[in-house]
Design a protein around this motif. Structure first.
Motif, PDB file in Angstrom:
ATOM      1  N   PRO A  49       0.910  -1.373   0.042  1.00 27.38           N
ATOM      2  CA  PRO A  49      -0.227   0.174   0.048  1.00 27.38           C
ATOM      3  C   PRO A  49       0.974   1.261  -0.173  1.00 27.38           C
ATOM      4  O   PRO A  49       2.034   1.340   0.298  1.00 27.38           O
ATOM      5  CB  PRO A  49      -0.812  -0.008   1.444  1.00 27.38           C
ATOM      6  CG  PRO A  49      -0.951  -1.652   1.552  1.00 27.38           C
ATOM      7  CD  PRO A  49       0.570  -2.204   1.149  1.00 27.38           C
ATOM      8  N   TYR A  50       0.274   2.320  -0.505  1.00 26.93           N
ATOM      9  CA  TYR A  50       1.090   3.814  -0.647  1.00 26.93           C
ATOM     10  C   TYR A  50       1.169   4.506   0.544  1.00 26.93           C
ATOM     11  O   TYR A  50       0.138   4.258   1.549  1.00 26.93           O
ATOM     12  CB  TYR A  50       0.157   4.529  -1.370  1.00 26.93           C
ATOM     13  CG  TYR A  50       0.144   4.005  -2.963  1.00 26.93           C
ATOM     14  CD1 TYR A  50       1.088   3.022  -3.515  1.00 26.93           C
ATOM     15  CD2 TYR A  50      -1.013   4.535  -3.760  1.00 26.93           C
ATOM     16  CE1 TYR A  50       0.975   2.725  -4.834  1.00 26.93           C
ATOM     17  CE2 TYR A  50      -1.115   3.891  -5.188  1.00 26.93           C
ATOM     18  CZ  TYR A  50      -0.163   3.255  -5.646  1.00 26.93           C
ATOM     19  OH  TYR A  50      -0.441   2.774  -7.022  1.00 26.93           O
ATOM     20  N   ARG A  51       2.252   5.254   0.765  1.00 29.78           N
ATOM     21  CA  ARG A  51       2.503   6.091   1.737  1.00 29.78           C
ATOM     22  C   ARG A  51       2.441   5.408   3.276  1.00 29.78           C
ATOM     23  O   ARG A  51       2.157   6.442   4.334  1.00 29.78           O
ATOM     24  CB  ARG A  51       1.596   7.401   1.477  1.00 29.78           C
ATOM     25  CG  ARG A  51       1.762   8.140   0.127  1.00 29.78           C
ATOM     26  CD  ARG A  51       0.865   8.986  -0.071  1.00 29.78           C
ATOM     27  NE  ARG A  51       0.737  10.272   0.778  1.00 29.78           N
ATOM     28  CZ  ARG A  51      -0.296  11.287   0.630  1.00 29.78           C
ATOM     29  NH1 ARG A  51      -1.150  11.354  -0.300  1.00 29.78           N
ATOM     30  NH2 ARG A  51      -0.226  12.102   1.444  1.00 29.78           N
ATOM     31  N   MET A  52       2.966   4.287   3.535  1.00 23.55           N
ATOM     32  CA  MET A  52       2.987   3.791   4.397  1.00 23.55           C
ATOM     33  C   MET A  52       3.820   4.411   5.839  1.00 23.55           C
ATOM     34  O   MET A  52       3.440   4.478   6.893  1.00 23.55           O
ATOM     35  CB  MET A  52       3.515   2.161   4.308  1.00 23.55           C
ATOM     36  CG  MET A  52       2.322   1.284   3.803  1.00 23.55           C
ATOM     37  SD  MET A  52       0.886   1.318   4.420  1.00 23.55           S
ATOM     38  CE  MET A  52       1.175   0.668   5.923  1.00 23.55           C
ATOM     39  N   ASP A  53       4.932   4.882   5.445  1.00 26.93           N
ATOM     40  CA  ASP A  53       5.867   5.729   6.402  1.00 26.93           C
ATOM     41  C   ASP A  53       4.947   6.918   6.918  1.00 26.93           C
ATOM     42  O   ASP A  53       5.021   7.222   8.068  1.00 26.93           O
ATOM     43  CB  ASP A  53       7.197   6.278   5.722  1.00 26.93           C
ATOM     44  CG  ASP A  53       8.053   5.064   5.386  1.00 26.93           C
ATOM     45  OD1 ASP A  53       7.773   4.038   5.733  1.00 26.93           O
ATOM     46  OD2 ASP A  53       8.943   5.238   4.590  1.00 26.93           O
ATOM     47  N   GLU A  54       4.411   7.428   6.029  1.00 24.11           N
ATOM     48  CA  GLU A  54       3.491   8.638   6.615  1.00 24.11           C
ATOM     49  C   GLU A  54       2.345   8.382   7.497  1.00 24.11           C
ATOM     50  O   GLU A  54       2.225   8.867   8.435  1.00 24.11           O
ATOM     51  CB  GLU A  54       3.058   9.247   5.201  1.00 24.11           C
ATOM     52  CG  GLU A  54       2.686  10.890   5.506  1.00 24.11           C
ATOM     53  CD  GLU A  54       1.975  11.264   4.003  1.00 24.11           C
ATOM     54  OE1 GLU A  54       0.783  12.138   4.077  1.00 24.11           O
ATOM     55  OE2 GLU A  54       2.734  10.860   2.997  1.00 24.11           O
ATOM     56  N   ILE A  55       1.712   7.263   7.069  1.00 22.14           N
ATOM     57  CA  ILE A  55       0.760   6.674   7.895  1.00 22.14           C
ATOM     58  C   ILE A  55       1.253   6.054   9.133  1.00 22.14           C
ATOM     59  O   ILE A  55       0.513   6.763  10.396  1.00 22.14           O
ATOM     60  CB  ILE A  55      -0.091   5.755   7.339  1.00 22.14           C
ATOM     61  CG1 ILE A  55      -0.742   6.026   5.873  1.00 22.14           C
ATOM     62  CG2 ILE A  55      -1.060   4.998   7.983  1.00 22.14           C
ATOM     63  CD1 ILE A  55      -1.284   4.908   5.021  1.00 22.14           C
ATOM     64  N   TYR A  56       2.283   5.373   9.431  1.00 18.43           N
ATOM     65  CA  TYR A  56       2.685   4.879  10.634  1.00 18.43           C
ATOM     66  C   TYR A  56       3.303   6.056  11.461  1.00 18.43           C
ATOM     67  O   TYR A  56       3.325   6.071  12.652  1.00 18.43           O
ATOM     68  CB  TYR A  56       3.613   3.740  10.282  1.00 18.43           C
ATOM     69  CG  TYR A  56       3.100   2.586  10.177  1.00 18.43           C
ATOM     70  CD1 TYR A  56       2.126   1.893  10.906  1.00 18.43           C
ATOM     71  CD2 TYR A  56       3.489   1.671   8.803  1.00 18.43           C
ATOM     72  CE1 TYR A  56       1.575   0.632  10.548  1.00 18.43           C
ATOM     73  CE2 TYR A  56       2.965   0.427   8.599  1.00 18.43           C
ATOM     74  CZ  TYR A  56       2.062  -0.062   9.199  1.00 18.43           C
ATOM     75  OH  TYR A  56       1.300  -1.028   9.126  1.00 18.43           O
ATOM     76  N   ASP A  57       3.902   7.117  11.080  1.00 20.27           N
ATOM     77  CA  ASP A  57       4.279   8.339  11.485  1.00 20.27           C
ATOM     78  C   ASP A  57       3.152   9.166  12.301  1.00 20.27           C
ATOM     79  O   ASP A  57       3.117   9.457  13.427  1.00 20.27           O
ATOM     80  CB  ASP A  57       4.809   9.204  10.356  1.00 20.27           C
ATOM     81  CG  ASP A  57       6.065   9.925  10.934  1.00 20.27           C
ATOM     82  OD1 ASP A  57       6.941   9.080  11.601  1.00 20.27           O
ATOM     83  OD2 ASP A  57       6.198  10.974  10.799  1.00 20.27           O
ATOM     84  N   ALA A  58       2.076   9.096  11.307  1.00 22.65           N
ATOM     85  CA  ALA A  58       0.958   9.947  12.153  1.00 22.65           C
ATOM     86  C   ALA A  58       0.289   9.086  13.067  1.00 22.65           C
ATOM     87  O   ALA A  58      -0.034   9.479  14.210  1.00 22.65           O
ATOM     88  CB  ALA A  58      -0.100  10.140  10.967  1.00 22.65           C
TER      89      ALA A  58
END
Ligand code: BV8
Length: 232
Positions: free
Chosen positions: A159-168
């Motif tokens: 899935p896309y943008r996982m780093d950003e999601i886990y960061d949030a």
């Protein structure tokens, strides 16, 4: 909500159900009519790209005739009001491939499973808004390869943008899950991630999801009623 600053909201097909977009795992849902292995995996696309493109052409056409419902509109209002104050953040992560959050006015949406209205070339990495002349099985307009595909995350893909999601999630004080069955990972694991960081967790769904027991609170009912009630 006095002690809450950072909110992460995860939405699934249930939030768009009352706009007339089919969910996946209902008795008459999309996965009852189409096998995942035939239309939503990289292998399926290699085997029969025309069939896969047709499946997405059909869904793309359907979505363009639908409108956001009160649940989408109230999340847009929440984003506007919440992020208007300093020191607060809100990330809306959707598993949905429709554009109803954007059309309701949400400005920052992470489409972790891609977007029906986007085309992606896996050879040259071009992305473009999907238009009529890309229907069927055309070559990439940029590089001419036959690697042009719906910009959708299929089963087995990252899935896309996982780093950003886990960061949030790691900074969240409140995690809210709306209209998702909790059947598909990694999204189904976000509640545990948020809990581990000490966030409060709330589920709004028509029926208890697979991970209901992981939430501090579950409210059951249609999203068009529950979401406005929660936001107001
Ligand atoms: C990955 C394509 C590695 C787009 C979608 C075992 C074997 C093999 C694989 C796995 C395995 N275990 C886990 C996996 C991984 C696999 C997976 O989870 N499989 C499941 C099925 C077991 N996941 C993946 O392959 C993912 N990639 O894991 O990469 C990785 C590793 C580490 C960290 C990161 C990554 C990729 C998953 C992407 C799949 N793509 N679709 C398309 O064509 O649309 S999934 C599909 O399900 C949808 O796109 C949607 O996004 C997703 C979730 O579905 P929901 O939105 O929840 O919809 P559903 O119908 O299920 O539920 C609707 C809910 O709404 C219900 O609860 C209902 O009660 C409620 N509702 C209905 N009406 C209303 C309502 N609620 C409120 N109001 C209403 N009116």
């Amino acid at each position: 909500m006095d002690d809450i600053r950072n909110i992460v909201i995860l939405t699934g097909a249930g939030i768009s159900a009352e706009s007339g977009i089919e969910t996946f795992r209902a008795e008459d849902g999309l996965w009852e009519k189409h096998r995942i292995e035939d239309v939503a995996t990289p292998d399926a696309f290699r085997r029969d790209p025309v069939l896969v493109q047709k499946f997405y052409d059909m869904r793309r056409a359907a979505v363009q005739t639908k409108e956001p419902n009160p649940a989408h509109h109230s999340l847009a209002r929440l984003e506007h009001e919440w992020t208007g104050a300093s020191g607060r953040s809100l990330l809306l992560v959707t598993q949905n491939v429709d554009d109803l959050h954007e059309r309701a006015g949400v400005t920052n949406v992470v489409h972790m499973h891609g977007e029906l209205l986007s085309a992606w070339c896996s050879a040259c990495d071009m992305r473009a808004r999907w238009s009529e002349h890309l229907s069927g099985d055309p070559p990439c307009p940029e590089c001419g390869s036959k690697a042009l595909r719906p910009d959708i995350v299929w089963f087995g893909e990252m899935p896309y943008r996982m780093d950003e999601i886990y960061d949030a999630l790691s900074q969240s004080d409140l995690f809210v899950s709306i209209g998702t069955s909790g059947a598909v990972y990694p999204a189904a694991g976000f509640v545990q991630e948020a809990r581990a960081q000490g966030a409060r967790t709330l589920e709004l769904n028509l029926e208890p999801s697979q991970g209901s027991h992981l939430f501090d609170e579950t409210r059951l009912g249609p999203a068009s009623e529950l979401v406005p009630q929660w936001v107001d």
